[in-house]
Design a protein around this motif. Structure first.
Motif, PDB file in Angstrom:
ATOM      1  N   SER A   1       0.835  -1.139   0.162  1.00 43.90           N
ATOM      2  CA  SER A   1       0.155   0.184   0.129  1.00 43.90           C
ATOM      3  C   SER A   1       0.646   1.270   0.125  1.00 43.90           C
ATOM      4  N   ILE A   2       0.601   2.123  -0.758  1.00 43.57           N
ATOM      5  CA  ILE A   2       1.447   3.152  -0.752  1.00 43.57           C
ATOM      6  C   ILE A   2       0.948   4.445   0.751  1.00 43.57           C
ATOM      7  N   PHE A   3       0.405   3.730   1.252  1.00 40.18           N
ATOM      8  CA  PHE A   3       0.087   4.369   3.140  1.00 40.18           C
ATOM      9  C   PHE A   3       1.099   3.718   3.760  1.00 40.18           C
ATOM     10  N   TYR A   4       2.327   2.696   2.790  1.00 40.82           N
ATOM     11  CA  TYR A   4       2.965   2.208   4.023  1.00 40.82           C
ATOM     12  C   TYR A   4       4.686   2.956   3.224  1.00 40.82           C
ATOM     13  N   ALA A   5       3.491   4.485   2.635  1.00 46.81           N
ATOM     14  CA  ALA A   5       5.636   4.830   2.342  1.00 46.81           C
ATOM     15  C   ALA A   5       6.476   4.838   2.198  1.00 46.81           C
TER      16      ALA A   5
ATOM     17  N   PHE B   1      -9.264   1.375   0.751  1.00 46.93           N
ATOM     18  CA  PHE B   1      -7.804   1.724   0.962  1.00 46.93           C
ATOM     19  C   PHE B   1      -7.248   2.721  -0.708  1.00 46.93           C
ATOM     20  N   GLU B   2      -6.663   3.535  -0.680  1.00 45.93           N
ATOM     21  CA  GLU B   2      -5.991   4.103  -2.176  1.00 45.93           C
ATOM     22  C   GLU B   2      -4.704   2.919  -2.278  1.00 45.93           C
ATOM     23  N   PRO B   3      -4.320   3.437  -3.624  1.00 47.14           N
ATOM     24  CA  PRO B   3      -4.872   3.944  -4.262  1.00 47.14           C
ATOM     25  C   PRO B   3      -6.215   3.407  -5.385  1.00 47.14           C
ATOM     26  N   THR B   4      -7.172   2.248  -4.341  1.00 50.22           N
ATOM     27  CA  THR B   4      -8.267   1.487  -5.400  1.00 50.22           C
ATOM     28  C   THR B   4      -8.800   3.357  -5.382  1.00 50.22           C
TER      29      THR B   4
END
Length: 331
Positions: free
Chosen positions: A39-43, A190-193
């Motif tokens: 996930s981009i959440f974990y950038a 969630f993103e990026p969905t």
């Protein structure tokens, strides 16, 4: 005689070089990390890998995606991985089952929920009460997305069981496809969905669960208590690299972060990644340091209790180790 001495000096130099290289190899520590999803959440985690922050600390990190909280914790508890990146609620579940070697949270990565409310139809001036009597495609029961979602809905006077046609029997990986196929008026994604659906006209982002729920230890690096005790120096180096990445992401424009982490999201366009990074950054989702404080821990327990999923009241000091992160920040 001089020639023999020169050869001797030359050989000694070679031996010293080999010895130094060998010492360098010995100092490198390998760590296996299992992330609950990609996930981009974990950038910041991907930044630490791509910018070489782990290597600077003498660490060789092997990252695997285990796709789900249960699988991630199974990998951790069975020694299939050294460190797990997963929701901190899982450490409470494990502790409640009487684990002799509990999973201890030592470095926080994200500090808000990472999901967004997506409506099938465009809703102008959205109000939460618009959800009443709608079909809501929710997340898996007992997971943080579902618990935060329920907490936010109740905060706005909506009883998910009474006021919604609530669907919770769809597997996490299949929720986006179910919505895209016509199931539900609203969905929690969630993103990026969420942004992809908005770009493709499948849905429209109308609210952020992260903004509504406040700070919680949403995604945290944890390891078994015994592993932390036996590998304290490696855990400290790992946490230091994460802290460097957190500070880097905080200081850089979203596009710079997007460029660094793009190799982990090859199917997503750079502009989309940057949009998602900016959205998470602007709402304070990325923790700027690895400390999981007591207030956040208590917020987590309130959310779990509200959802009827808190098995027991576990104190902050029982399952959270802040000493390593605090030491790093104070250096």
């Amino acid at each position: 005689m001089k020639k023999i001495r020169l050869v001797g000096v030359f050989m000694m130099a070679i031996l010293l070089t080999i010895a130094a290289a060998a010492c360098g190899q010995q100092q490198t520590t390998s760590l296996k990390v299992a992330e609950v999803t990609r996930s981009i959440f974990y950038a910041p985690q991907y930044v630490a890998l791509e910018k070489g922050f782990f290597e600077e600390e003498g660490l060789e990190v092997e990252l695997n995606t285990t796709w789900g909280g249960d699988k991630t914790m199974t990998a951790l508890l069975s020694d299939g991985t050294d460190i797990a990146l997963v929701g901190s609620e899982t450490s409470i579940y494990v502790h409640a089952r009487g684990a002799n070697d509990p999973a201890v949270n030592f470095a926080q990565l994200t500090q808000t929920d990472g999901t967004f409310l997506v409506a099938r139809e465009e809703v102008k001036n959205f109000q939460w009460e618009d959800l009443n009597d709608s079909t809501f495609l929710g997340q898996r029961k007992g997971g943080m997305p579902q618990m935060v979602g329920e907490f936010v809905l109740k905060k706005h006077g909506i009883d998910p069981q009474e006021n919604l046609n609530l669907i919770q029997n769809v597997d996490y990986a299949n929720i986006p496809n179910a919505f895209a196929s016509g199931t539900g008026d609203y969905v929690q994604l969630f993103e990026p969905t969420a942004s992809i659906f908005e770009q493709e006209g499948i849905g429209h982002i109308v609210a952020s669960f992260g903004e509504e729920s406040g700070h919680v230890p949403y995604t945290v690096f944890m390891a078994k208590e015994s592993f932390i005790k036996e590998n304290e120096e490696a855990i400290k180096k790992f946490t230091k690299a994460i802290y460097k990445a957190q500070q880097w992401v905080e200081a850089q424009p979203a596009m710079e972060t997007a460029k660094v982490i793009q190799p982990y999201f090859e199917d997503s366009e750079l502009d989309l990644i940057a949009t998602v990074v900016d959205r998470y950054k602007s709402q304070g989702s990325f923790a700027t340091d690895p400390i999981l404080d007591e207030e956040e821990w208590n917020n987590l327990k309130v959310i779990m209790e509200e959802a009827g999923e808190l098995p027991e009241d576990v104190g902050h000091s029982t399952l959270v180790n802040t000493s390593i992160a605090e030491e790093i920040i104070n250096e």
